[in-house]
Enzyme design. Structure first.
Site, PDB file in Angstrom:
ATOM      1  N   ASN A  88       0.870  -1.246   0.076  1.00  0.00           N
ATOM      2  CA  ASN A  88       0.051  -0.022   0.013  1.00  0.00           C
ATOM      3  C   ASN A  88       0.883   1.234   0.112  1.00  0.00           C
ATOM      4  OD1 ASN A  88       0.501   0.839   2.938  1.00  0.00           O
ATOM      5  ND2 ASN A  88      -0.349  -1.223   3.201  1.00  0.00           N
ATOM      6  N   ASP A 109      -4.127  -6.078   4.895  1.00  0.00           N
ATOM      7  CA  ASP A 109      -5.057  -6.933   5.758  1.00  0.00           C
ATOM      8  C   ASP A 109      -5.009  -8.474   5.240  1.00  0.00           C
ATOM      9  OD1 ASP A 109      -6.294  -4.928   7.140  1.00  0.00           O
ATOM     10  OD2 ASP A 109      -7.372  -4.265   5.530  1.00  0.00           O
ATOM     11  N   LYS A 166       8.695 -17.264  -9.986  1.00  0.00           N
ATOM     12  CA  LYS A 166       7.867 -15.938 -10.791  1.00  0.00           C
ATOM     13  C   LYS A 166       6.842 -16.766 -11.544  1.00  0.00           C
ATOM     14  CE  LYS A 166       8.612 -11.921 -13.600  1.00  0.00           C
ATOM     15  NZ  LYS A 166       9.297 -11.277 -14.839  1.00  0.00           N
ATOM     16  N   PRO A 175      -3.245 -11.604  10.735  1.00  0.00           N
ATOM     17  CA  PRO A 175      -3.581 -11.267  12.104  1.00  0.00           C
ATOM     18  C   PRO A 175      -3.520  -9.723  12.399  1.00  0.00           C
ATOM     19  CG  PRO A 175      -1.246 -12.133  11.851  1.00  0.00           C
ATOM     20  CD  PRO A 175      -1.792 -12.419  10.549  1.00  0.00           C
ATOM     21  N   ASP A 176      -4.302  -9.239  13.251  1.00  0.00           N
ATOM     22  CA  ASP A 176      -4.507  -7.825  13.545  1.00  0.00           C
ATOM     23  C   ASP A 176      -3.502  -7.468  14.894  1.00  0.00           C
ATOM     24  OD1 ASP A 176      -5.202  -5.374  14.836  1.00  0.00           O
ATOM     25  OD2 ASP A 176      -6.959  -5.532  13.456  1.00  0.00           O
ATOM     26  N   ILE A 177      -2.325  -6.800  14.197  1.00  0.00           N
ATOM     27  CA  ILE A 177      -1.356  -6.592  15.309  1.00  0.00           C
ATOM     28  C   ILE A 177      -1.684  -5.630  16.428  1.00  0.00           C
ATOM     29  CG2 ILE A 177       1.018  -5.657  15.534  1.00  0.00           C
ATOM     30  CD1 ILE A 177       1.420  -6.466  12.515  1.00  0.00           C
ATOM     31  N   PHE A 202      -4.222   3.702  14.777  1.00  0.00           N
ATOM     32  CA  PHE A 202      -4.565   4.539  13.851  1.00  0.00           C
ATOM     33  C   PHE A 202      -5.621   4.136  13.207  1.00  0.00           C
ATOM     34  CE2 PHE A 202      -1.808   8.013  13.193  1.00  0.00           C
ATOM     35  CZ  PHE A 202      -0.869   8.018  14.189  1.00  0.00           C
ATOM     36  N   LYS A 249     -11.073  -3.186  18.453  1.00  0.00           N
ATOM     37  CA  LYS A 249      -9.692  -3.659  18.690  1.00  0.00           C
ATOM     38  C   LYS A 249      -9.256  -3.682  20.124  1.00  0.00           C
ATOM     39  CE  LYS A 249      -8.373  -2.565  13.857  1.00  0.00           C
ATOM     40  NZ  LYS A 249      -7.243  -2.916  13.101  1.00  0.00           N
TER      41      LYS A 249
HETATM   42  N1  CTP Z   1      -3.550  -2.784  12.143  1.00  0.00           N
HETATM   43  C1  CTP Z   1      -2.724  -3.854  12.691  1.00  0.00           C
HETATM   44  N2  CTP Z   1      -2.820  -5.039  12.069  1.00  0.00           N
HETATM   45  C2  CTP Z   1      -3.735  -5.223  10.911  1.00  0.00           C
HETATM   46  C3  CTP Z   1      -4.390  -4.204  10.500  1.00  0.00           C
HETATM   47  C4  CTP Z   1      -4.293  -3.193  11.006  1.00  0.00           C
HETATM   48  O1  CTP Z   1      -2.046  -3.458  13.652  1.00  0.00           O
HETATM   49  N3  CTP Z   1      -3.545  -6.566  10.417  1.00  0.00           N
HETATM   50  C5  CTP Z   1      -3.649  -1.710  13.100  1.00  0.00           C
HETATM   51  C6  CTP Z   1      -3.153  -0.452  12.381  1.00  0.00           C
HETATM   52  O2  CTP Z   1      -1.573  -0.534  12.597  1.00  0.00           O
HETATM   53  C7  CTP Z   1      -3.792   0.715  12.579  1.00  0.00           C
HETATM   54  C8  CTP Z   1      -5.210   0.044  12.971  1.00  0.00           C
HETATM   55  O3  CTP Z   1      -4.973  -1.361  12.987  1.00  0.00           O
HETATM   56  O4  CTP Z   1      -3.309   1.172  13.883  1.00  0.00           O
HETATM   57  C9  CTP Z   1      -6.340   0.201  11.960  1.00  0.00           C
HETATM   58  O5  CTP Z   1      -5.760   0.187  10.612  1.00  0.00           O
HETATM   59  P1  CTP Z   1      -6.686   0.376   9.516  1.00  0.00           P
HETATM   60  O6  CTP Z   1      -5.893  -0.114   8.259  1.00  0.00           O
HETATM   61  O7  CTP Z   1      -7.340   1.627   9.440  1.00  0.00           O
HETATM   62  O8  CTP Z   1      -8.017  -0.585   9.764  1.00  0.00           O
HETATM   63  P2  CTP Z   1      -8.244  -2.202   9.423  1.00  0.00           P
HETATM   64  O9  CTP Z   1      -8.256  -2.945  10.675  1.00  0.00           O
HETATM   65  O10 CTP Z   1      -7.355  -2.696   8.360  1.00  0.00           O
HETATM   66  O11 CTP Z   1      -9.613  -2.055   8.971  1.00  0.00           O
HETATM   67  P3  CTP Z   1     -10.381  -1.718   7.521  1.00  0.00           P
HETATM   68  O12 CTP Z   1      -9.065  -1.754   6.608  1.00  0.00           O
HETATM   69  O13 CTP Z   1     -11.509  -2.643   7.242  1.00  0.00           O
HETATM   70  O14 CTP Z   1     -10.669  -0.144   7.549  1.00  0.00           O
END
Ligand code: CTP
Length: 405
Positions: free
Chosen positions: A211, A279, A289, A306-308, A326, A344
């Site tokens: 991204n 995500d 490749k 995983p969501d950190i 954020f 979260k």
């Molecule tokens: N974050 C994280 N790990 C992930 C996804 C997000 O730690 N796998 C954290 C980001 O660092 C940020 C927060 O979650 O602090 C929100 O990230 P954001 O991209 O706004 O949200 P998402 O959880 O990805 O949700 P969406 O993309 O559906 O809005």
């Protein structure tokens, strides 16, 4: 101002006409109980007498990098490390440019390159030199590296022009020194973890899902935390930014690596998740490749990462005292951020508008809303360094006052 009592200030005097104010500055610093050691550049010595500075500081004044007697007494590295704060006043356009680009061609610039201490600059120059894009770009670079700045102010100048570029008055510089010394301690003993930048999820050995995150905001927060004395681990995805000095930087590519690096950094007192974590990742990245051809449309099976942030916030006994996330949103910024905070389990969410029109991704400014249990605080549009300073000020207040939930 008790902040100065017992402190050691290294004052670098470069060649601006405002150097004539330096004996007064030295006197005022010493009145507050700090010791001052002066280093004067060749041009500086034309504008203020090293003898006068020696008399008011009560210490030998250093002018030359290659003076054998000087180096034998106290080497330039020791000189740069022994101070509690390095102050450059006046800081000319020339010395700011040298600092920004790492030039070291005399004692002053060499010690500025060698120092591991905080540096406060008091710019002083002609208004056109001040306004020149080169000077402004140099200052942006220096601020990004955590250099502190006081002034300049506006007024009539020695060159008969009027405008920005007058050095701040000695009393203002003394106040900025006190502020720097006070701030420098606010997060002493605090351990902080910051995630920054994007993650890259491999599709094959050459392609990835990523991204547009630049890492500027996360890196600025890491610098601001370290600036207040915190011990910072910065877990950074691939960015084009230099590692901030004095910070432990762990470089990662993928979300899984970022999570592992964060876990390894625990326990910490505060975690700030500013990374734009992908995500999804490819379930089975190809080992070779992927080739095009044959009219075949490649298919990508994605699995959720995983969501950190949520993992750190749910950390049980090892949960940081304060967990800050954020929210990157393109619409309904505050509502979505509130929902994210709840989902979260973090304490604060810094919500920002990342729609193309807002220019947040990759840009230098940010318009944010801080969402906490107490409500929503909408900040004006600020530079990313200023957002970081403000956020970290609140972190210091929250950790100091024990108000983390
Ligand atoms: N974050 C994280 N790990 C992930 C996804 C997000 O730690 N796998 C954290 C980001 O660092 C940020 C927060 O979650 O602090 C929100 O990230 P954001 O991209 O706004 O949200 P998402 O959880 O990805 O949700 P969406 O993309 O559906 O809005």
């Amino acid at each position: 101002m008790s902040e100065l009592a017992g402190k050691r200030i290294l004052l670098v005097v470069s060649g601006g006409i405002a150097a004539y104010k330096c004996p007064d500055l030295v006197r005022r610093i010493r009145e507050r109980g700090a010791a001052v050691r002066c280093v004067v550049t060749r041009a500086g010595a034309q504008l203020v007498s090293p003898l006068a500075l020696a008399a008011v500081s009560g210490e030998k004044v250093h002018t030359d990098l290659f003076s054998l007697t000087d180096e034998a007494e106290i080497g330039h590295i020791r000189l740069s490390r022994e101070a509690d704060l390095v102050v450059v006043a006046p800081a000319t356009a020339d010395i700011l440019a040298k600092m920004a680009h790492g030039l070291a061609d005399d004692l002053a610039t060499t010690l500025l390159l060698a120092t591991d201490k905080r540096v406060l600059v008091a710019p002083a120059m002609n208004v056109r030199m001040w306004e020149h894009p080169a000077t402004q770009a140099n200052l942006v670079l220096l601020r990004q590296r955590g250099i502190l700045q006081v002034g300049p102010t506006e007024g009539p100048m020695a060159c008969n022009e009027f405008g920005m570029g007058r050095m701040a008055e000695p009393e203002e510089i003394v106040a900025a020194i006190a502020g720097a010394l006070r701030e420098g301690r606010a997060l002493a003993g605090v351990k902080a973890l910051v995630t920054s930048g994007p993650t890259y999820e491999a599709i094959d050995p050459v392609r990835f899902i990523g991204n547009r995150s630049s890492g500027k905001q996360g890196h600025a927060i890491a610098r601001a935390l370290a600036g207040l004395g915190a011990e910072v681990t910065l877990v950074s995805g691939p960015v084009a930014l230099a590692d901030p000095p004095g910070i432990r930087v762990v470089h990662v590519e993928s979300a899984l690596d970022m999570l592992a690096a964060c876990r390894a950094a625990l326990p910490v007192d505060v975690a700030v998740c500013a990374a734009a974590v992908a995500d999804w990742r490819s379930e089975t990245p190809a080992e070779q490749k992927i080739k095009k051809g044959g009219g075949r449309r490649p298919e990508l099976a994605l699995v959720e990462n995983p969501d950190i942030l949520a993992t750190l916030a749910a950390g049980g006994a090892s949960r940081p005292r304060l967990v800050v996330g954020f929210a990157a949103e393109t619409s309904d910024v505050v509502e979505n951020a509130r929902a994210k905070r709840a989902a979260k389990g973090c304490d604060w969410i810094v919500a920002n508008d990342v729609s193309a029109a807002a220019g947040t991704f990759g840009g230098d400014a940010n318009t944010v809303h801080l969402v906490t249990a107490e409500g929503v605080d909408s900040w004006p549009r600020l530079g990313k360094d200023e957002v970081a300073a403000r956020l970290v000020g609140l972190v210091a207040a929250a950790l100091g006052g024990g108000r983390t939930r």
